[in-house]
Scaffold this motif. Sequence first.
Motif, PDB file in Angstrom:
ATOM      1  N   LEU A 123       0.794  -1.225   0.000  1.00 41.79           N
ATOM      2  CA  LEU A 123       0.000   0.000   0.000  1.00 41.79           C
ATOM      3  C   LEU A 123       0.833   1.287   0.000  1.00 41.79           C
ATOM      4  CD1 LEU A 123      -2.923   0.838  -0.167  1.00 41.79           C
ATOM      5  CD2 LEU A 123      -3.016   0.782   2.318  1.00 41.79           C
ATOM      6  N   PRO A 124       1.896   1.420   0.785  1.00 44.88           N
ATOM      7  CA  PRO A 124       2.665   2.675   0.767  1.00 44.88           C
ATOM      8  C   PRO A 124       3.219   3.035  -0.618  1.00 44.88           C
ATOM      9  CG  PRO A 124       3.238   1.406   2.701  1.00 44.88           C
ATOM     10  CD  PRO A 124       2.377   0.514   1.836  1.00 44.88           C
ATOM     11  N   ALA A 125       3.627   2.050  -1.384  1.00 46.32           N
ATOM     12  CA  ALA A 125       4.150   2.324  -2.726  1.00 46.32           C
ATOM     13  C   ALA A 125       3.067   2.918  -3.617  1.00 46.32           C
ATOM     14  CB  ALA A 125       4.713   1.054  -3.350  1.00 46.32           C
ATOM     15  N   LEU A 126       1.848   2.461  -3.455  1.00 42.52           N
ATOM     16  CA  LEU A 126       0.745   2.981  -4.265  1.00 42.52           C
ATOM     17  C   LEU A 126       0.341   4.377  -3.812  1.00 42.52           C
ATOM     18  CD1 LEU A 126      -1.481  -0.209  -4.592  1.00 42.52           C
ATOM     19  CD2 LEU A 126       0.394   0.552  -6.041  1.00 42.52           C
ATOM     20  N   LEU A 127       0.315   4.602  -2.526  1.00 41.09           N
ATOM     21  CA  LEU A 127      -0.079   5.902  -2.002  1.00 41.09           C
ATOM     22  C   LEU A 127       1.006   6.954  -2.213  1.00 41.09           C
ATOM     23  CD1 LEU A 127      -1.783   4.793   1.333  1.00 41.09           C
ATOM     24  CD2 LEU A 127      -2.883   5.416  -0.830  1.00 41.09           C
ATOM     25  N   GLY A 128       2.241   6.519  -2.337  1.00 41.93           N
ATOM     26  CA  GLY A 128       3.365   7.439  -2.503  1.00 41.93           C
ATOM     27  C   GLY A 128       3.312   8.248  -3.782  1.00 41.93           C
ATOM     28  N   VAL A 129       2.541   7.797  -4.750  1.00 42.95           N
ATOM     29  CA  VAL A 129       2.457   8.510  -6.028  1.00 42.95           C
ATOM     30  C   VAL A 129       1.909   9.925  -5.841  1.00 42.95           C
ATOM     31  CG1 VAL A 129       0.159   7.713  -6.703  1.00 42.95           C
ATOM     32  CG2 VAL A 129       1.838   8.242  -8.454  1.00 42.95           C
ATOM     33  N   ALA A 130       1.104  10.141  -4.834  1.00 43.68           N
ATOM     34  CA  ALA A 130       0.539  11.470  -4.590  1.00 43.68           C
ATOM     35  C   ALA A 130       1.613  12.484  -4.215  1.00 43.68           C
ATOM     36  CB  ALA A 130      -0.508  11.396  -3.488  1.00 43.68           C
ATOM     37  N   GLY A 131       2.719  12.040  -3.670  1.00 44.68           N
ATOM     38  CA  GLY A 131       3.773  12.951  -3.244  1.00 44.68           C
ATOM     39  C   GLY A 131       4.988  12.971  -4.152  1.00 44.68           C
ATOM     40  N   LEU A 132       4.911  12.295  -5.285  1.00 41.54           N
ATOM     41  CA  LEU A 132       6.072  12.206  -6.181  1.00 41.54           C
ATOM     42  C   LEU A 132       5.816  13.001  -7.455  1.00 41.54           C
ATOM     43  CD1 LEU A 132       8.840  10.987  -6.885  1.00 41.54           C
ATOM     44  CD2 LEU A 132       7.622   9.045  -7.872  1.00 41.54           C
ATOM     45  N   THR A 133       6.708  13.934  -7.733  1.00 37.23           N
ATOM     46  CA  THR A 133       6.639  14.694  -8.977  1.00 37.23           C
ATOM     47  C   THR A 133       7.887  14.383  -9.783  1.00 37.23           C
ATOM     48  OG1 THR A 133       5.420  16.464  -7.890  1.00 37.23           O
ATOM     49  CG2 THR A 133       6.461  16.993  -9.989  1.00 37.23           C
ATOM     50  N   LEU A 134       7.687  13.844 -10.962  1.00 39.57           N
ATOM     51  CA  LEU A 134       8.807  13.523 -11.839  1.00 39.57           C
ATOM     52  C   LEU A 134       9.151  14.742 -12.686  1.00 39.57           C
ATOM     53  CD1 LEU A 134       7.647   9.991 -13.030  1.00 39.57           C
ATOM     54  CD2 LEU A 134       9.303  10.521 -11.252  1.00 39.57           C
ATOM     55  N   THR A 135      10.437  14.925 -12.961  1.00 41.93           N
ATOM     56  CA  THR A 135      10.863  16.041 -13.798  1.00 41.93           C
ATOM     57  C   THR A 135      10.500  15.749 -15.254  1.00 41.93           C
ATOM     58  OG1 THR A 135      13.049  15.126 -14.285  1.00 41.93           O
ATOM     59  CG2 THR A 135      12.831  16.472 -12.266  1.00 41.93           C
ATOM     60  N   ASP A 136      10.541  16.789 -16.074  1.00 45.21           N
ATOM     61  CA  ASP A 136      10.282  16.596 -17.505  1.00 45.21           C
ATOM     62  C   ASP A 136      11.289  15.629 -18.112  1.00 45.21           C
ATOM     63  OD1 ASP A 136       8.108  18.320 -17.425  1.00 45.21           O
ATOM     64  OD2 ASP A 136       9.252  20.050 -18.144  1.00 45.21           O
ATOM     65  N   ALA A 137      12.535  15.715 -17.679  1.00 45.11           N
ATOM     66  CA  ALA A 137      13.575  14.824 -18.193  1.00 45.11           C
ATOM     67  C   ALA A 137      13.297  13.370 -17.797  1.00 45.11           C
ATOM     68  CB  ALA A 137      14.944  15.259 -17.691  1.00 45.11           C
ATOM     69  N   GLU A 138      12.852  13.176 -16.569  1.00 44.39           N
ATOM     70  CA  GLU A 138      12.531  11.812 -16.117  1.00 44.39           C
ATOM     71  C   GLU A 138      11.336  11.257 -16.881  1.00 44.39           C
ATOM     72  OE1 GLU A 138      14.112  12.099 -11.510  1.00 44.39           O
ATOM     73  OE2 GLU A 138      12.092  12.817 -11.994  1.00 44.39           O
ATOM     74  N   LEU A 139      10.320  12.088 -17.075  1.00 42.12           N
ATOM     75  CA  LEU A 139       9.150  11.643 -17.843  1.00 42.12           C
ATOM     76  C   LEU A 139       9.549  11.285 -19.269  1.00 42.12           C
ATOM     77  CD1 LEU A 139       6.536  14.264 -16.604  1.00 42.12           C
ATOM     78  CD2 LEU A 139       6.562  11.816 -16.079  1.00 42.12           C
ATOM     79  N   ALA A 140      10.393  12.114 -19.876  1.00 41.12           N
ATOM     80  CA  ALA A 140      10.843  11.841 -21.241  1.00 41.12           C
ATOM     81  C   ALA A 140      11.656  10.555 -21.304  1.00 41.12           C
ATOM     82  CB  ALA A 140      11.668  13.012 -21.760  1.00 41.12           C
ATOM     83  N   ARG A 141      12.502  10.334 -20.319  1.00 44.01           N
ATOM     84  CA  ARG A 141      13.321   9.114 -20.303  1.00 44.01           C
ATOM     85  C   ARG A 141      12.444   7.866 -20.202  1.00 44.01           C
ATOM     86  NH1 ARG A 141      17.602   6.684 -16.379  1.00 44.01           N
ATOM     87  NH2 ARG A 141      18.434   5.128 -17.797  1.00 44.01           N
ATOM     88  N   LEU A 142      11.446   7.921 -19.347  1.00 40.40           N
ATOM     89  CA  LEU A 142      10.550   6.775 -19.190  1.00 40.40           C
ATOM     90  C   LEU A 142       9.718   6.560 -20.450  1.00 40.40           C
ATOM     91  CD1 LEU A 142       9.501   7.341 -15.492  1.00 40.40           C
ATOM     92  CD2 LEU A 142      10.884   5.437 -16.383  1.00 40.40           C
ATOM     93  N   THR A 143       9.270   7.637 -21.060  1.00 43.19           N
ATOM     94  CA  THR A 143       8.480   7.515 -22.282  1.00 43.19           C
ATOM     95  C   THR A 143       9.331   6.931 -23.395  1.00 43.19           C
ATOM     96  OG1 THR A 143       7.055   9.359 -21.636  1.00 43.19           O
ATOM     97  CG2 THR A 143       7.142   8.810 -23.994  1.00 43.19           C
ATOM     98  N   GLU A 144      10.570   7.385 -23.505  1.00 46.76           N
ATOM     99  CA  GLU A 144      11.480   6.847 -24.525  1.00 46.76           C
ATOM    100  C   GLU A 144      11.773   5.372 -24.270  1.00 46.76           C
ATOM    101  OE1 GLU A 144      16.129   7.452 -25.560  1.00 46.76           O
ATOM    102  OE2 GLU A 144      14.910   9.279 -25.511  1.00 46.76           O
ATOM    103  N   ALA A 145      11.973   5.029 -23.007  1.00 41.84           N
ATOM    104  CA  ALA A 145      12.286   3.640 -22.659  1.00 41.84           C
ATOM    105  C   ALA A 145      11.102   2.720 -22.916  1.00 41.84           C
ATOM    106  CB  ALA A 145      12.713   3.556 -21.208  1.00 41.84           C
ATOM    107  N   SER A 146       9.913   3.246 -22.872  1.00 38.95           N
ATOM    108  CA  SER A 146       8.727   2.404 -23.052  1.00 38.95           C
ATOM    109  C   SER A 146       8.401   2.148 -24.516  1.00 38.95           C
ATOM    110  CB  SER A 146       7.509   3.033 -22.385  1.00 38.95           C
ATOM    111  OG  SER A 146       7.061   4.162 -23.123  1.00 38.95           O
ATOM    112  N   ALA A 147       9.032   2.902 -25.402  1.00 33.36           N
ATOM    113  CA  ALA A 147       8.726   2.779 -26.839  1.00 33.36           C
ATOM    114  C   ALA A 147       9.275   1.500 -27.436  1.00 33.36           C
ATOM    115  CB  ALA A 147       9.269   3.979 -27.585  1.00 33.36           C
TER     116      ALA A 147
END
Length: 67
Positions: free
Chosen positions: A43-67
Amino acid sequence: MLAALDEIAAAHGAPVATVALAWLAAQPTITAPIASARTVEQLPALLGVAGLTLTDAELARLTEASA
């Protein structure tokens, strides 16, 4: 994808599941990521998403990695 998740999770001191959900929540085509915990320990891992903000660079890296 897993290497990117591991690295970003380590940088934030957060579980990989939290980072994955934060990335999904940031996607414009996803209204709300759906996740469930089978145990109280998850449960803590799921609830932790409310307090986590990813940077634009991190979002881009994850999006690129998922392609």
